[in-house]
Enzyme design. Structure first.
Site, short mmCIF file in Angstrom:
data_model
loop_
_atom_site.label_atom_id
_atom_site.label_comp_id
_atom_site.label_asym_id
_atom_site.label_seq_id
_atom_site.Cartn_x
_atom_site.Cartn_y
_atom_site.Cartn_z
N CYS A 1 50.23 33.40 -38.20
CA CYS A 1 49.79 34.65 -37.56
C CYS A 1 48.51 35.15 -38.21
O CYS A 1 47.73 35.87 -37.61
CB CYS A 1 50.88 35.71 -37.68
N GLU B 1 56.80 42.20 -36.94
CA GLU B 1 55.66 41.41 -37.43
C GLU B 1 55.31 40.46 -36.29
O GLU B 1 56.00 39.47 -36.06
CB GLU B 1 56.04 40.62 -38.68
P1 NAD Z 1 58.89 33.69 -30.60
O1 NAD Z 1 58.64 35.13 -30.35
O2 NAD Z 1 58.96 32.78 -29.43
O3 NAD Z 1 60.28 33.50 -31.36
C1 NAD Z 1 60.55 34.17 -32.59
C2 NAD Z 1 62.06 34.27 -32.75
O4 NAD Z 1 62.58 35.10 -31.71
C3 NAD Z 1 62.81 32.95 -32.65
O5 NAD Z 1 63.89 32.96 -33.54
C4 NAD Z 1 63.30 32.95 -31.21
O6 NAD Z 1 64.45 32.17 -31.01
C5 NAD Z 1 63.63 34.42 -31.04
N1 NAD Z 1 63.67 34.89 -29.65
C6 NAD Z 1 62.94 34.48 -28.59
N2 NAD Z 1 63.28 35.19 -27.49
C7 NAD Z 1 64.24 36.07 -27.88
C8 NAD Z 1 65.00 37.07 -27.21
N3 NAD Z 1 64.85 37.33 -25.91
N4 NAD Z 1 65.89 37.79 -27.93
C9 NAD Z 1 66.06 37.55 -29.24
N5 NAD Z 1 65.38 36.61 -29.93
C10 NAD Z 1 64.47 35.89 -29.26
O7 NAD Z 1 57.80 33.22 -31.66
P2 NAD Z 1 57.56 31.76 -32.28
O8 NAD Z 1 56.91 30.91 -31.25
O9 NAD Z 1 58.83 31.27 -32.92
O10 NAD Z 1 56.55 32.12 -33.46
C11 NAD Z 1 55.20 32.23 -33.29
C12 NAD Z 1 54.76 33.68 -33.17
O11 NAD Z 1 55.20 34.41 -34.31
C13 NAD Z 1 53.26 33.84 -33.15
O12 NAD Z 1 52.89 34.79 -32.18
C14 NAD Z 1 52.94 34.35 -34.55
O13 NAD Z 1 51.74 35.08 -34.65
C15 NAD Z 1 54.13 35.19 -34.83
N6 NAD Z 1 54.26 35.39 -36.27
C16 NAD Z 1 53.95 36.61 -36.79
C17 NAD Z 1 54.02 36.82 -38.17
C18 NAD Z 1 53.67 38.15 -38.76
O14 NAD Z 1 54.02 38.35 -39.93
N7 NAD Z 1 53.03 39.06 -38.07
C19 NAD Z 1 54.42 35.77 -39.00
C20 NAD Z 1 54.74 34.54 -38.44
C21 NAD Z 1 54.66 34.37 -37.07
#
Ligand code: NAD
Length: 486
Positions: free
Chosen positions: A295, A261
């Site tokens: 999102c 997602e």
């Molecule tokens: P992010 O991708 O920076 O982080 C998401 C999660 O991934 C966090 O727990 C983070 O610690 C972890 N993470 C980061 N790098 C990683 C790695 N190398 N390996 C494993 N885990 C890792 O996103 P964010 O800033 O926390 O959230 C915002 C983003 O999430 C936006 O792009 C938003 O659109 C998206 N989002 C999508 C949905 C959906 O349902 N499509 C819902 C909510 C948020």
């Protein structure tokens, strides 16, 4: 066994631990991370950090718990999920308060998130007893084809900070309903809400080791190690497209089933014949829910020429009514960004678009203290402008004038993202546009699409798979076919 963290509303700092094999524990090196209230900048508490070895211990605990959990009667799993729903519903305001304190969002947004999040346990409690299979006759008549579904196995669930309760429960509930055991890795900005949810699952009677929680920092080496462990058969990730791509590459090495997602860049289209007042109210909701940090947030507003001036003036007026301040004051309708860094990112996008020559209209003023951004409407935005190529994730609304529905649809599809779109206008016209939009979900004369009973998810680079609905549990099930001599 102590559950973590300590309740909100107390003066004491919160302290969060890892949950591994039913034990709340510090990480093996005792490292911790600080968590701040972004609306005031004050320290909220500490959370224990997991090392790679701790994460692998969590995977092994989930592996040990799997056979028993997977073989429990569906009705038993369903009833445990229903107990979690009842427990959490009784604590709904506490959950909402925790969300406000660590994420910064407005109270109404946090309360709506808590309701949405908790509902997944009821929905998937009901779905746990409806896992289907079937029996077919082979065309040649030589056998029967018996098709059944089994839990995919140990699942790694990784969630973001913007919906700290709902993004966790939207994965936990279907995984548990399907009979999977899990390792949850919530975002480090917002650990306490997820810990509260997990503590409620423990109290509901989910067996030890079925749900484990880790906070590795940095997350990369730990997720690589967990995905490399042969017990892990599922990755369910919600977060940015950039991190999603990276994790997909890592999951490829061990061919781990992956649900993604990812980011959005939602178009909001106003067609000829739309009721402008309804479109403005919809635009306001689709933009301002969660302070724009969703999102699903409307990111680009395509309005037909004949309505664009009236729409923009009324949107500015609507955005100017918003009360801005800390979410714990329930009268405030717009809270703070999750961090100062997130605020700076949004401020830079606004500065960039101002340099491009767009007209930036700031609606209202923000408190001095904390990471707040005022609602902002941007006029005169060109189709190729920087602000409509990026996910803004804040209360900023760029408005683009379009000749007609054809141009609006073409521009709306000019993105690598495809999560959701919104269309306002007469029904036949709106449905025509909705069918042409390259997205997984469309709001038609409606600004909120999320519902635990609906399949949530995107196309293109917004993701793979669906969460919610009947579809959400399928992500945690594998099909097994048995050829039966009849
Ligand atoms: P992010 O991708 O920076 O982080 C998401 C999660 O991934 C966090 O727990 C983070 O610690 C972890 N993470 C980061 N790098 C990683 C790695 N190398 N390996 C494993 N885990 C890792 O996103 P964010 O800033 O926390 O959230 C915002 C983003 O999430 C936006 O792009 C938003 O659109 C998206 N989002 C999508 C949905 C959906 O349902 N499509 C819902 C909510 C948020």
């Amino acid at each position: 066994m102590t559950s973590a963290p300590s309740p909100p509303g107390t003066k004491s700092e919160l302290s969060g631990k890892l949950l591994i094999g039913g034990e709340w524990t510090e990480g093996s090196t005792g490292r911790t991370a600080r968590v701040y209230d972004p609306a005031s900048g004050t320290l909220l508490g500490h959370v224990a950090l997991a090392e790679v070895d701790d994460c692998l211990r969590a995977v092994e605990a989930a592996q040990r718990a799997l056979p028993d959990w997977a073989s429990r009667a569906p009705r038993e799993r369903a009833e445990l999920l229903r107990s979690a729903f009842d427990l959490l519903r009784a604590e709904r305001d506490d959950i909402a308060e925790m969300i406000v304190r660590e994420n910064g969002k407005a109270w109404a947004d946090a309360a709506a998130e808590a309701d949405y999040a908790i509902e997944f346990f009821r929905w998937y409690g009901e779905e746990a007893v409806r896992i289907e299979g079937d029996l077919r006759t082979s065309p040649s008549g030589d056998k029967r084809i018996l098709v059944t579904r089994q839990p995919v196995g140990v699942s790694l669930l990784i969630t973001p900070w913007n919906f700290p309760a709902a993004m966790a429960t939207r994965k936990l509930a279907p995984a548990l309903a399907a009979g999977c055991s899990v390792v949850l890795k919530p975002a480090l900005e917002t650990p306490f809400t997820a810990l509260r949810v997990v503590a409620a699952l423990e109290r509901a009677g989910i067996p030890q080791g079925v749900v484990n929680v880790v906070f590795p920092d940095p997350p990369g080496p730990a997720s690589r190690a967990m995905l490399g462990h042969p017990a892990v058969r599922k990755l369910s990730f919600t977060g940015s497209t950039e991190v999603g791509r990276h994790l997909l590459r890592e999951a490829a090495d061990t061919v781990v089933s992956s649900s993604m997602e990812l980011g959005g860049n939602a178009p909001f289209i106003v067609l000829d014949g739309a009721c402008v007042d309804e479109a403005v109210e919809g635009a306001f909701t689709a933009k301002m829910r969660n302070g724009g940090a969703a999102c699903t947030a409307a990111n680009r507003f395509y309005v037909v020429e004949s309505l664009v001036d009236e729409f923009t003036e009324k949107l500015v007026a609507r955005m100017s009514e918003v009360t801005i301040g800390p979410g714990l004051d329930r009268a405030n309708q717009l809270g703070s960004c999750v961090s100062e860094a997130e605020k700076q990112k949004i401020a830079e996008l606004i500065e960039k678009v101002a340099v491009e020559g767009c007209s930036v209209i700031t609606c209202g003023s923000v408190p001095q203290l904390g990471s707040f951004i005022a609602p902002t409407v941007i006029r005169g935005v060109a189709a190729g402008s920087s602000i409509i190529r990026e996910e803004i994730f804040g209360p900023v609304a760029p408005v683009i004038s379009c000749a007609d529905e054809d141009e609006a649809t073409t521009l709306a599809n000019e993105t690598e993202m495809g999560l959701v779109g919104y269309v306002y206008g007469p029904m036949r016209r709106a449905l025509r546009v909705a069918e042409r939009l390259e997205v997984g979900m469309v709001g038609i004369n409606r600004a909120i699409v999320s519902d635990p009973a609906a399949p949530f998810g995107g196309v293109k680079q917004s993701g793979l798979g669906r969460e919610g609905g009947h579809e959400g549990i399928e992500e945690f099930l594998e099909i097994k076919y048995m050829a039966v001599e009849w």
